[in-house]
Scaffold this motif. Sequence first.
Motif, PDB file in Angstrom:
ATOM      1  N   UNK A  10       0.845  -1.196   0.000  1.00 42.62           N
ATOM      2  CA  UNK A  10       0.000   0.000   0.000  1.00 42.62           C
ATOM      3  C   UNK A  10       0.877   1.241   0.000  1.00 42.62           C
ATOM      4  N   UNK A  11       0.596   2.142  -0.949  1.00 45.80           N
ATOM      5  CA  UNK A  11       1.284   3.442  -0.941  1.00 45.80           C
ATOM      6  C   UNK A  11       0.374   4.495  -1.564  1.00 45.80           C
ATOM      7  N   UNK A  12      -0.112   5.404  -0.744  1.00 44.50           N
ATOM      8  CA  UNK A  12      -0.987   6.494  -1.200  1.00 44.50           C
ATOM      9  C   UNK A  12      -2.138   5.963  -2.052  1.00 44.50           C
ATOM     10  N   UNK A  13      -2.816   4.936  -1.527  1.00 45.61           N
ATOM     11  CA  UNK A  13      -3.880   4.253  -2.277  1.00 45.61           C
ATOM     12  C   UNK A  13      -5.267   4.567  -1.736  1.00 45.61           C
ATOM     13  N   UNK A  14      -5.377   5.673  -1.003  1.00 45.81           N
ATOM     14  CA  UNK A  14      -6.613   5.971  -0.306  1.00 45.81           C
ATOM     15  C   UNK A  14      -7.860   5.983  -1.169  1.00 45.81           C
ATOM     16  N   UNK A  15      -7.754   6.398  -2.422  1.00 43.80           N
ATOM     17  CA  UNK A  15      -8.930   6.485  -3.287  1.00 43.80           C
ATOM     18  C   UNK A  15      -9.524   5.120  -3.604  1.00 43.80           C
ATOM     19  N   UNK A  16      -8.683   4.087  -3.625  1.00 42.64           N
ATOM     20  CA  UNK A  16      -9.136   2.787  -4.110  1.00 42.64           C
ATOM     21  C   UNK A  16      -9.006   1.666  -3.081  1.00 42.64           C
ATOM     22  N   UNK A  17      -8.357   1.934  -1.952  1.00 44.25           N
ATOM     23  CA  UNK A  17      -8.026   0.881  -1.001  1.00 44.25           C
ATOM     24  C   UNK A  17      -9.256   0.212  -0.395  1.00 44.25           C
ATOM     25  N   UNK A  18     -10.289   0.990  -0.087  1.00 44.58           N
ATOM     26  CA  UNK A  18     -11.508   0.390   0.480  1.00 44.58           C
ATOM     27  C   UNK A  18     -12.131  -0.623  -0.484  1.00 44.58           C
TER      28      UNK A  18
END
Length: 261
Positions: free
Chosen positions: A11-19
């Motif tokens: 995970x690296x700066x994946x906030x938009x798609x991580x959920x």
Amino acid sequence: MNDLISIIVPVYNSGLYLNSCIHSVLQQTFPHYELILVDDGSQDESEIICEKACKADQRIRFIRQTHQGVSAARNRALNAAKGNYLFFLDSDDMIHPYLLEVLYTTLSRTHSTMAATEYCFIENNDPVKPIIKTSSTQYFSDYIHINNQTVLDMFVQGHTLLLYGTGGIMVRSIEARSLRFDERMLNGEDTKFVYQMLLKGANVAILNKKWYYYRRYEGNSCKKRTISACRSMYYCERYIRDNELKQHRLLNAIAREQILM
């Protein structure tokens, strides 16, 4: 079905798609897994999302590290993995609810080292249509099995791009125990990893379903063409060419040389 699958997600700066990525794992029909999220020093909300997911489901493990790159994150997960099988998933991608179950069953039936599924490419904000769960038994015979020499030649000569990344691939952990991702490489590290598996004699089962949802957008790593990225890919291609020469597979070495040129 008591074997454990370790799902490795850097995970690296994946906030938009991580959920969406995590949710696709939680929807799996195969329940015996550990989801290992390795945050590689993200500067967005990724860490918070990982923490919440870890608290919500005991099968999710969360590891933090300073920013060292995707290979270091995957290697950290490999060192921590407890599963009999490893499955690789990128944090901006998603998987079909049946994928783990069918890949696991396919590996068991064919005695393969690796099993992979085809990609379904989705654009940045494309939604994945809701999937109605029916009996998964209808999918258990929908695969092809390729012996080591054939898949090695196909891979090196560029006749298949399916195995050039690790996303959507399940491997027996005992076969990958001695391998790690090359932390010197910015691109092509997953191609090198798969090639090393093939060098060790891996045979492969390919599921005839587009069940790995690969998200394409401007910022993902496959579109980065910096000088360092190109050097890294060049190193990967040269590594494959040189090893094919050592194995006296001249046609394969020539094919790789053409790619290099």
